[in-house]
Design a protein around this motif. Structure first.
Motif, PDB file in Angstrom:
ATOM      1  N   THR A 193       0.856  -1.199   0.000  1.00 42.18           N
ATOM      2  CA  THR A 193       0.000   0.000   0.000  1.00 42.18           C
ATOM      3  C   THR A 193       0.885   1.239   0.000  1.00 42.18           C
ATOM      4  O   THR A 193       1.825   1.337   0.795  1.00 42.18           O
ATOM      5  CB  THR A 193      -0.919   0.022   1.243  1.00 42.18           C
ATOM      6  OG1 THR A 193      -1.698  -1.177   1.266  1.00 42.18           O
ATOM      7  CG2 THR A 193      -1.849   1.216   1.218  1.00 42.18           C
ATOM      8  N   SER A 194       0.570   2.176  -0.891  1.00 47.96           N
ATOM      9  CA  SER A 194       1.363   3.403  -1.007  1.00 47.96           C
ATOM     10  C   SER A 194       0.612   4.568  -0.369  1.00 47.96           C
ATOM     11  O   SER A 194      -0.603   4.701  -0.512  1.00 47.96           O
ATOM     12  CB  SER A 194       1.638   3.698  -2.487  1.00 47.96           C
ATOM     13  OG  SER A 194       2.410   4.872  -2.621  1.00 47.96           O
ATOM     14  N   TYR A 195       1.350   5.408   0.350  1.00 43.92           N
ATOM     15  CA  TYR A 195       0.770   6.579   1.004  1.00 43.92           C
ATOM     16  C   TYR A 195       1.527   7.825   0.549  1.00 43.92           C
ATOM     17  O   TYR A 195       2.731   7.768   0.295  1.00 43.92           O
ATOM     18  CB  TYR A 195       0.883   6.465   2.527  1.00 43.92           C
ATOM     19  CG  TYR A 195       0.239   5.230   3.118  1.00 43.92           C
ATOM     20  CD1 TYR A 195      -1.074   5.260   3.576  1.00 43.92           C
ATOM     21  CD2 TYR A 195       0.956   4.030   3.227  1.00 43.92           C
ATOM     22  CE1 TYR A 195      -1.663   4.119   4.134  1.00 43.92           C
ATOM     23  CE2 TYR A 195       0.373   2.899   3.781  1.00 43.92           C
ATOM     24  CZ  TYR A 195      -0.937   2.939   4.234  1.00 43.92           C
ATOM     25  OH  TYR A 195      -1.506   1.821   4.777  1.00 43.92           O
ATOM     26  N   THR A 196       0.824   8.961   0.477  1.00 41.75           N
ATOM     27  CA  THR A 196       1.468  10.218   0.104  1.00 41.75           C
ATOM     28  C   THR A 196       1.792  11.040   1.350  1.00 41.75           C
ATOM     29  O   THR A 196       1.279  10.761   2.451  1.00 41.75           O
ATOM     30  CB  THR A 196       0.556  11.066  -0.804  1.00 41.75           C
ATOM     31  OG1 THR A 196      -0.612  11.447  -0.042  1.00 41.75           O
ATOM     32  CG2 THR A 196       0.141  10.288  -2.053  1.00 41.75           C
ATOM     33  N   TYR A 197       2.605  12.073   1.155  1.00 41.55           N
ATOM     34  CA  TYR A 197       2.904  12.978   2.265  1.00 41.55           C
ATOM     35  C   TYR A 197       1.614  13.639   2.760  1.00 41.55           C
ATOM     36  O   TYR A 197       1.447  13.893   3.956  1.00 41.55           O
ATOM     37  CB  TYR A 197       3.925  14.040   1.829  1.00 41.55           C
ATOM     38  CG  TYR A 197       5.346  13.543   1.902  1.00 41.55           C
ATOM     39  CD1 TYR A 197       6.141  13.787   3.014  1.00 41.55           C
ATOM     40  CD2 TYR A 197       5.911  12.803   0.858  1.00 41.55           C
ATOM     41  CE1 TYR A 197       7.451  13.319   3.104  1.00 41.55           C
ATOM     42  CE2 TYR A 197       7.219  12.329   0.927  1.00 41.55           C
ATOM     43  CZ  TYR A 197       7.977  12.588   2.050  1.00 41.55           C
ATOM     44  OH  TYR A 197       9.269  12.108   2.128  1.00 41.55           O
ATOM     45  N   GLU A 198       0.682  13.907   1.835  1.00 39.83           N
ATOM     46  CA  GLU A 198      -0.604  14.500   2.214  1.00 39.83           C
ATOM     47  C   GLU A 198      -1.384  13.553   3.128  1.00 39.83           C
ATOM     48  O   GLU A 198      -1.928  13.968   4.153  1.00 39.83           O
ATOM     49  CB  GLU A 198      -1.415  14.809   0.952  1.00 39.83           C
ATOM     50  CG  GLU A 198      -2.678  15.609   1.220  1.00 39.83           C
ATOM     51  CD  GLU A 198      -3.353  16.050  -0.070  1.00 39.83           C
ATOM     52  OE1 GLU A 198      -3.505  17.279  -0.261  1.00 39.83           O
ATOM     53  OE2 GLU A 198      -3.716  15.179  -0.888  1.00 39.83           O
ATOM     54  N   ASN A 199      -1.434  12.250   2.773  1.00 38.06           N
ATOM     55  CA  ASN A 199      -2.071  11.248   3.641  1.00 38.06           C
ATOM     56  C   ASN A 199      -1.431  11.258   5.033  1.00 38.06           C
ATOM     57  O   ASN A 199      -2.119  11.170   6.058  1.00 38.06           O
ATOM     58  CB  ASN A 199      -1.919   9.833   3.080  1.00 38.06           C
ATOM     59  CG  ASN A 199      -2.526   9.624   1.712  1.00 38.06           C
ATOM     60  OD1 ASN A 199      -1.999   8.861   0.901  1.00 38.06           O
ATOM     61  ND2 ASN A 199      -3.646  10.290   1.435  1.00 38.06           N
ATOM     62  N   PHE A 200      -0.117  11.355   5.042  1.00 38.70           N
ATOM     63  CA  PHE A 200       0.652  11.282   6.292  1.00 38.70           C
ATOM     64  C   PHE A 200       0.334  12.473   7.190  1.00 38.70           C
ATOM     65  O   PHE A 200       0.110  12.321   8.396  1.00 38.70           O
ATOM     66  CB  PHE A 200       2.145  11.237   5.950  1.00 38.70           C
ATOM     67  CG  PHE A 200       3.038  10.786   7.084  1.00 38.70           C
ATOM     68  CD1 PHE A 200       2.864   9.555   7.686  1.00 38.70           C
ATOM     69  CD2 PHE A 200       4.081  11.592   7.532  1.00 38.70           C
ATOM     70  CE1 PHE A 200       3.703   9.124   8.719  1.00 38.70           C
ATOM     71  CE2 PHE A 200       4.926  11.182   8.552  1.00 38.70           C
ATOM     72  CZ  PHE A 200       4.724   9.939   9.151  1.00 38.70           C
ATOM     73  N   ILE A 201       0.290  13.673   6.603  1.00 37.62           N
ATOM     74  CA  ILE A 201      -0.009  14.888   7.384  1.00 37.62           C
ATOM     75  C   ILE A 201      -1.401  14.788   8.004  1.00 37.62           C
ATOM     76  O   ILE A 201      -1.590  15.112   9.183  1.00 37.62           O
ATOM     77  CB  ILE A 201       0.082  16.147   6.488  1.00 37.62           C
ATOM     78  CG1 ILE A 201       1.526  16.362   6.022  1.00 37.62           C
ATOM     79  CG2 ILE A 201      -0.415  17.384   7.234  1.00 37.62           C
ATOM     80  CD1 ILE A 201       1.654  17.257   4.813  1.00 37.62           C
TER      81      ILE A 201
END
Length: 447
Positions: A22-30
């Protein structure tokens, strides 16, 4: 907004990490960090000692930075052994324990009434903290406490890069956190392995075209022994970094032969002082330079001493015997120094074998024995001896049957080592003894 979240927002739609496909973006992380901050504030979890139970995941890393933002003192605990978990919680003066279950936080309030002056000092300064435990391979694990604000600030000027990096060392290891901070602060993508075996790591390098593999000599040798590297396309690899223990020259030579186009870089750091910037003399050389503006060093009686701006405040459960009164950390690493400033780590002072007053460096003996074609791996350590005090013993992993391995090894070493350095006992084993951090644990029986 903190500089950390501000930096992450500048990377926005870039991938930050991949875990379990599963890939996550920096936006998801924030968004996840901000969600956790809201929960922590509602539960008044700030300026507390908080344990995170578990290894790397999208949610555990988001929780780590949420706890940092709310000025907590973080204790990452990766072991699943309840007895050790309880010891770590007690010795770090933990007040709260958290497990992540995706978006939800499972929060346990611990009945902790005691504290420590170094913890109180961080709270008074409204600073975040980090508690890491030593590997405990030479005694009881030490609880080291860092000023986490200070540690993270040392990464804030990283330049943006787009690349995939694999985190190998664990969540509760300074080397693992160094990989995380380096990767995230330059906007790169962190690949998190579900398990750390040769096959899985090689699969991930192939699948995600990983360019940098941080590892240990023990694990790199496991990759060679398994021959998994032959089954996958590892051509994306540009650099392999190695540290945490002494690299035998013979193993480095084998690795260079297996990966001729890859640059090998020796890293160096300690849980007490942080990870230093280094440069290797060449890919096939064990000599390196410490080139870190945040760290200075000196050599005292062949032992490397360090002093850094990111070093620990101290130990929560041990005396400060490893530090001098003026702040130098005695690493226990024995070094050889060249006139041009290059250093070579030749072993650990605590691992030196004393054979009737003569000193034996286990790494020197191991490096020689690894040259034998029939030996895949070996580990040298001390055993008690009635006459000489200690004697040299060797465990070996063989790749074929040998009639008399002790005789083979002793004959091979005869004209290459002093007699007192040659193993008096040889054990055939299926694997050498190493920790879950892929670091050799040398047995010392009855000593």
């Amino acid at each position: 907004m903190s500089f950390l979240l501000d930096k992450f927002k500048s990377f926005s739609l870039k991938p930050i990490l991949i875990f379990d496909e599963t890939s996550y973006t920096y936006e998801n992380f924030i968004k996840q960090i901000e969600k956790y901050i809201k929960t922590l504030n509602e539960d008044q979890i700030n300026s507390k000692v908080v344990a995170i139970l578990g290894d790397y995941s999208f949610y555990n890393l988001a929780l780590f930075f949420a706890l940092y933002e709310t000025k907590n003192i973080i204790v990452p605990i990766t072991t699943n052994i309840k007895k050790i978990q309880d010891e770590y919680l007690q010795e770090s003066f933990c007040q709260i324990c958290i497990k992540t279950s995706k978006n939800e936080l499972i929060i346990s309030n611990l009945k902790q009434t005691n504290s420590h002056t170094m913890i109180d000092s961080l709270k008074e300064k409204n600073s975040s903290g980090l508690v890491l435990f030593s590997s405990g391979s030479t005694g009881k694990p030490k609880a080291m406490i860092h000023n986490l604000d200070n540690l993270i600030n040392s990464y804030k000027d990283k330049k943006e890069k787009s690349m995939n990096m694999l985190v190998f060392l664990m969540f509760d290891h300074i080397g693992g956190l160094n990989t995380v901070f380096n990767t995230l602060f330059m906007g790169a993508c962190l690949i998190i392995p579900k398990n750390r075996d040769a096959k899985n790591i090689c699969q991930l390098i192939d699948k995600y075209k990983i360019m940098v593999l941080p590892s240990s000599p023990t694990f790199l040798n496991l990759i060679l022994i398994s021959e998994e590297y032959k089954s996958y396309d590892l051509s994306s690899l540009r650099m392999i970094t190695y540290g945490t223990e002494t690299m035998p020259q013979s193993l480095l030579d084998k690795l260079k032969k297996a990966f001729p186009k890859v640059k090998f870089l020796q890293t160096f750091g300690t849980s007490e002082t942080g990870i230093s910037t280094t440069s290797s003399k060449s890919s096939n050389s064990l000599f390196m330079k410490l080139e870190d503006i945040n760290c200075e060093y000196k050599i005292v009686e062949n032992e490397l001493w360090l002093k850094s701006t990111t070093q620990v405040l101290g130990y929560l459960n041990a005396s400060m015997d490893s530090f001098t009164s003026d702040g130098w950390f005695k690493t226990g690493d024995l070094v050889e120094e060249l006139e041009d400033g290059y250093l070579k780590i030749i072993g650990r002072s605590k691992e030196i074998i004393n054979v009737g007053g003569q000193k034996v460096n286990p790494s020197e003996v191991e490096s020689l024995i690894l040259n034998l074609d029939c030996v895949d791996d070996c580990m040298v350590y001390a055993e008690q001896n009635a006459i000489t005090g200690q004697t040299v013993v060797c465990d070996v992993v063989l790749n074929k049957e040998i009639d008399n391995i002790k005789k083979t090894i002793r004959l091979f070493c005869k004209d290459k080592l002093d007699t007192f350095k040659i193993p008096t006992k040889v054990n055939i084993v299926e694997k050498t003894n190493f920790s879950d951090r892929f670091k050799k644990i040398r047995r010392k029986e009855n000593i």
